[in-house]
Design an enzyme around this catalytic site. Structure first.
Site, PDB file in Angstrom:
ATOM      1  CE  LYS A   1      53.864  28.337  26.919  1.00 30.96           C
ATOM      2  NZ  LYS A   1      53.327  27.940  25.606  1.00 30.96           N
TER       3      LYS A   1
ATOM      4  NE  ARG B   1      54.567  24.326  23.265  1.00 30.70           N
ATOM      5  CZ  ARG B   1      55.311  23.224  23.221  1.00 30.70           C
ATOM      6  NH1 ARG B   1      56.622  23.316  23.376  1.00 30.70           N
ATOM      7  NH2 ARG B   1      54.751  22.047  23.026  1.00 30.70           N
TER       8      ARG B   1
ATOM      9  N   GLY C   1      45.809  29.877  23.626  1.00 32.85           N
ATOM     10  CA  GLY C   1      45.382  29.740  22.243  1.00 32.85           C
ATOM     11  C   GLY C   1      45.383  31.020  21.432  1.00 32.85           C
TER      12      GLY C   1
ATOM     13  CG  MET D   1      49.877  35.428  20.857  1.00 35.98           C
ATOM     14  SD  MET D   1      51.101  36.305  21.827  1.00 35.98           S
ATOM     15  CE  MET D   1      50.897  35.550  23.436  1.00 35.98           C
TER      16      MET D   1
ATOM     17  NE  ARG E   1      48.360  27.809  31.093  1.00 34.39           N
ATOM     18  CZ  ARG E   1      48.103  27.859  29.787  1.00 34.39           C
ATOM     19  NH1 ARG E   1      48.788  28.667  29.003  1.00 34.39           N
ATOM     20  NH2 ARG E   1      47.166  27.093  29.253  1.00 34.39           N
TER      21      ARG E   1
ATOM     22  CG  HIS F   1      40.393  26.981  22.073  1.00 45.12           C
ATOM     23  ND1 HIS F   1      39.207  27.572  21.685  1.00 45.12           N
ATOM     24  CD2 HIS F   1      41.290  27.984  22.148  1.00 45.12           C
ATOM     25  CE1 HIS F   1      39.389  28.866  21.526  1.00 45.12           C
ATOM     26  NE2 HIS F   1      40.641  29.141  21.803  1.00 45.12           N
TER      27      HIS F   1
ATOM     28  CB  SER G   1      30.224  62.860  45.747  1.00 43.96           C
ATOM     29  OG  SER G   1      30.155  61.627  45.055  1.00 43.96           O
TER      30      SER G   1
ATOM     31  CB  CYS H   1      28.965  58.834  43.091  1.00 50.12           C
ATOM     32  SG  CYS H   1      28.775  60.482  42.397  1.00 50.12           S
TER      33      CYS H   1
ATOM     34  CE1 TYR I   1      30.855  58.124  48.418  1.00 49.45           C
ATOM     35  CE2 TYR I   1      31.486  59.366  50.375  1.00 49.45           C
ATOM     36  CZ  TYR I   1      30.807  59.289  49.164  1.00 49.45           C
ATOM     37  OH  TYR I   1      30.090  60.358  48.706  1.00 49.45           O
TER      38      TYR I   1
END
Length: 909
Positions: free
Chosen positions: A32, A103, A112, A114, A376, A490, A798, A865, A885
């Site tokens: 913000k 704020r 919402g 804080m 934002r 909200h 793997s 994996c 991979y």
């Protein structure tokens, strides 16, 4: 904590087209604060103010209130003076007062979670000065009662005492409304508002034992510290844990001059989005309220009106309101204040092009003047995430790499959830209509309180309106339904951020918390009754509705094509059945990284043969039982090979301890004894013999194959014969046989010899052969340390990170749930190491094993994996380690493909 007090800037100013900070400083100023600075610098009308940095929050948590006030007191006083200079008002002055807002602002949006305080600086003298300055007594007293209400709740802890109670200030207001016979806050007279101020202060005195603070500076320091405290409040902590945000980030505090949307009919407040946050449609949209302050819109207490004419007409169609009625009673901002709308429309266009992303903006209209309070990057659903990125790419606003980086990987998961079956919807009974606040399909049992959402496996949270305290229940529930609130309430904003189905503003609902009933016309529903929500249409449906697999959009396919173009590390899947393999292949899996053969033995027609093998006392007896299992296992492999159509398939030989396969209930033991013509005691003795003190470190993995080589022989035969059978049908197979839980070179060698000997025997029998590999799962720390020696024999590695994590930490996976949440809460661990790879410890073993293995065999194939193979930060780590991979569950494949591309792109930036 060592602090150089005089050298550190802790407060950054903005306003009047200048700023100390910019949008790149989000870690320090919070999202913000950084965006307020950026907007001010590019000429957007932003109320002047200043930001106290996130570092000060950390100092507050470590050093406390008094130390922090001493650090920032001079900078804050100078910054307040700067606001006074720009606004031409004075903080605390009873003739010409400056009021301010306080704020929160973390580096990421936490809507919402804080705290906020508006109209700060009010007292009995200041309110009279505000009356005199504005010549608007109604506005001044309304602002005063709002301030006491917000400050009392945020700073003084005036919260409901139980979930059945309402907010203590709301209770006072409802009592007065009932007494006066009015419904809305805007119906209060000046005398009503003065009475409320008196009653609010009296309630504070009774509850806290202290008078409400009247000194504006005391109020300001109280509010600043309350915002810092809210960073570690229950709802903020839960939200951080839910999203994996570290506790040490802290929050900034933003202090701004107040601008007022509650000064009368030429004032208002609203929230808007540059594109549709639910669908991604390129259409400006949002909601506003006349004669209101910002919290009124998101709180959902009043249902707001639409900003654009198009949005208003769409809303009216859903609400079944005639056009004449809409125009007279629910006009859009575009129709009511065309010049203000045009200015707002211009700013939204500027900001989206500046940030090159969809923006979520808050604004206030004060006496005909427009102010932008925040912008934002907007929270959005998974579908909107993909559409917005691909549309911005097509519009030339961003390039291909930026489009891929714009997408939060886990948002793709939402696109893979089931949707309502179209035929079932045609037969459904729609009981009410609300606003389609967040798309999706949800079916569940009604609960009326957030802390009860867990009591049903599938629950729908039904509320008059939600508040930040409901976060945990909203996360647990399958869907959210509110009677009040709009598309920016909200409930709507948080649900979209979670990817949760939500319907808001369903005004036909009558919800009674004490009776736990939901009434719609003649229908009454109770706690535990089934309802369904269609978040795409806003339809509320009686009972359950059947679901079906989703159809992925054209934009999704385009996105996956881009991921393939830029991705370097391949994405395989963990699949134990042909069905799983087909699903994963449909999502673009490039092979199978893990097929767990033990899962095949638990089916009813196989478990008997498996148990006979375990109970046999001779090799001959075991081989006889395994002969029954061979054709079943071979058929399984044929199905999986066919599904993968020439892609590599890694098959792990039997891994779990044998005690998992034997019956532990007396009735089943008796049945097995009868089938095998042996005594019950013999079965009991075998079960007892197989019991282990620590089975995860016991007789399992390659230890089983080396003890009972006939198991390895049977499994190898099933794999090789399946591949040869498909070869005869013209289907290429690439089996990779994986030896689990190797800790010594000789363990691997013994198994490798059995596999290759069995394979060669089959090749001679069939007078045919196929290519295959034999490798190992690196899941014992010792294996990583001697990887150079194992690589002399193994064709591939793997990394089985589930067991590797377990053995490296010394945590039992099955028991860690008792203490890991506490460890994370206390900061001993930042994340669960079974969900996210521990790069400092386990990760070092992975790097070492990879490096040592490839030092012996430079072209050694290496993959992962474990469960970590589908987690974004872990995939990025695997890419940076140089793996070939990753392998993950079928429904995580699209996410892994995206992260593969993102990881490759980041290395070039």
């Amino acid at each position: 904590m060592e602090v150089l007090e005089g050298l550190k800037t802790r407060v950054y100013r903005f306003g009047n087209k200048t700023a100390d900070g910019n949008s790149k400083m989000k870690n320090l100023l919070g999202g913000k604060g950084a965006n307020l600075a950026e907007m001010s610098a590019i000429g957007i009308p932003v109320p002047p103010g200043f930001t106290i940095t996130t570092e000060v929050c950390t100092e507050y948590n470590e050093l406390g209130r008094e130390a922090v006030i001493e650090f920032i007191k001079e900078e804050v006083e100078q910054s307040i003076a700067n606001i006074e200079s720009q606004m031409g008002t004075t903080f605390g002055d009873k003739e010409n007062p400056l009021l301010i807002s306080v704020r929160s602002g973390a580096r990421v949006s936490m809507p919402g979670m804080m705290d906020t305080v508006l109209n700060l600086g009010m007292n009995d003298e200041v309110v009279l000065g505000l009356v005199k300055r504005t010549n608007n007594e109604q506005f001044a007293w309304d602002s005063y009662r709002r301030f006491i209400q917000m400050y009392g709740g945020v700073v003084l802890g005036m919260k409901p005492e139980s979930k059945d109670d309402i907010d203590p200030f709301e209770e006072i207001m409802e009592h007065l409304k009932h007494k006066r016979g009015i419904e809305l806050d805007t119906d209060f007279t000046i005398q009503d508002l003065q009475d409320l101020v008196y009653d609010f202060k009296d309630a504070v005195k009774k509850r806290t034992g202290q008078d409400f603070p009247t000194n504006p500076w005391d109020q300001l320091w109280g509010a600043i510290m309350a915002v810092f405290n809210s960073w570690n409040g229950d709802r903020a902590v839960y939200y951080r844990n839910m999203n994996g945000y570290p506790a040490d980030w802290g929050t900034a505090v933003n202090v701004q001059a107040m601008v007022y949307g509650n000064m009368g009919t030429n004032s208002g407040t609203g929230v808007c989005f540059t594109r549709d946050a639910g669908t991604g449609e390129n259409v400006f949209n949002g909601e506003y309220l006349i004669n209101a302050q910002g919290e009124d819109v998101v709180a959902g207490v009043r249902t707001p009106q639409q900003i654009t004419k198009l949005g208003s007409q769409r809303w009216a169609e859903l609400a079944k309101i005639e056009e004449a009625d809409r125009l007279e009673n629910y006009p859009s901002l575009e129709e009511l204040m065309p010049s203000i709308f045009n200015e707002l429309n211009e700013y939204q266009d500027i900001l989206e092009k500046h940030y090159r992303d969809m923006q979520d903006m808050e604004f206030t209209i004060q006496d005909g003047k427009l102010w932008i309070l925040q912008t934002r990057n907007g929270k959005r659903t998974g579908a909107a995430t993909v559409k917005i990125a691909m549309d911005l790419l097509k519009e030339g606003m961003i390039n291909e790499k930026e489009a891929l980086l714009l997408i939060e990987p886990n948002k793709l998961d939402e696109l893979l959830h089931p949707i309502f079956d179209t035929n079932a919807l045609k037969r459904s009974n729609i009981i009410a209509q609300g606003l389609p606040a967040s798309p999706g399909a949800a079916t569940g049992k009604i609960v009326f309180f957030a802390d009860e959402a867990h009591k049903y496996k599938h629950s729908i949270l039904v509320r008059i309106e939600t508040s930040p305290e409901d976060l945990e229940g909203m996360n647990i529930a399958k869907g959210i339904l509110t009677a009040r609130g709009g598309m920016t309430s909200h409930a709507a904003v948080v649900a979209r951020g979670m990817g949760k189905c939500c319907i808001s503003g369903a005004g036909a609902l009558n919800i009674n918390y004490k009776k736990r009933t939901l009434t719609v016309g003649d229908h009454e529903f109770h706690d535990g009754d089934w309802i369904s929500l269609n978040g795409s249409t806003g339809n509320i449906i009686e009972g359950k509705v059947a679901t079906m697999e989703p159809e992925l959009s054209g934009e999704f396919a385009e996105l996956m094509e881009l991921a393939v173009k830029y991705g370097k590390i391949k994405v395989r899947t963990n699949a134990d059945t042909p069905k799983d393999a087909k699903v994963a292949r449909g999502f673009g899996a490039q092979g199978i990284g893990l097929t767990r053969t033990e899962h095949m033995f638990f089916e009813v027609d196989r478990i008997k043969a498996m148990r006979e093998m375990i109970l046999a006392n001779t090799i001959k007896g075991r081989k006889h039982a395994l002969e029954d299992l061979l054709p079943m296992q071979r058929a399984d492999f044929e199905g999986i090979f066919e599904a993968m159509q020439g892609q590599s398939v890694t098959i792990r030989l039997l891994d779990p301890p044998l005690h998992e396969f034997v019956p532990h209930q007396l009735a089943t033991q008796k049945e097995l004894a009868e089938d095998m013509h042996i005594s019950l005691q013999a079965v009991k003795n075998k079960v007892a013999e197989l019991e282990e003190f620590n089975p995860m470190l016991g007789h399992r993995g390659c230890r089983l194959g080396n003890t009972y080589p006939e198991i390895t022989e049977m499994q190898t035969r099933a794999i090789i014969e399946a591949a040869l059978n498909l070869k005869e049908r013209g289907i290429i197979c690439k089996p990779e046989i994986m030896i689990p839980l190797v800790g010594t070179v000789r363990e691997f060698e013994v198994q490798d010899e059995i596999v290759r000997r069995t394979a060669n025997t089959i090749f001679e029998e069939r007078n045919d052969k196929i290519e295959y590999l034999v490798g190992t799962m690196i899941e014992v720390p010792r294996a990583a340390l001697i990887a150079d020696l194992i690589a002399e024999k193994a064709d591939f590695f793997s990394f089985g990170t589930n067991d590797l994590t377990q053995m490296t930490y010394g945590y039992s996976r099955d028991d860690a749930g008792k203490f890991l949440p506490i460890y994370i809460k206390k900061g001993i661990l930042k994340v669960d190491p079974f969900e996210v790879i521990d790069q400092e410890g386990v990760g070092q073993l992975i790097k070492l094993g990879t490096q040592r293995g490839r030092a012996t065999k430079p072209n050694l194939k290496v993959g992962i994996c474990g469960e970590h193979g589908g987690e974004p930060s872990s995939i990025e780590f695997c890419y940076n380690t140089g793996m070939d991979y990753v392998s993950c569950s079928p429904y995580r494949v699209p996410i892994a493909r995206l992260v593969s591309a993102q990881a490759a792109i980041k290395t070039t930036m």
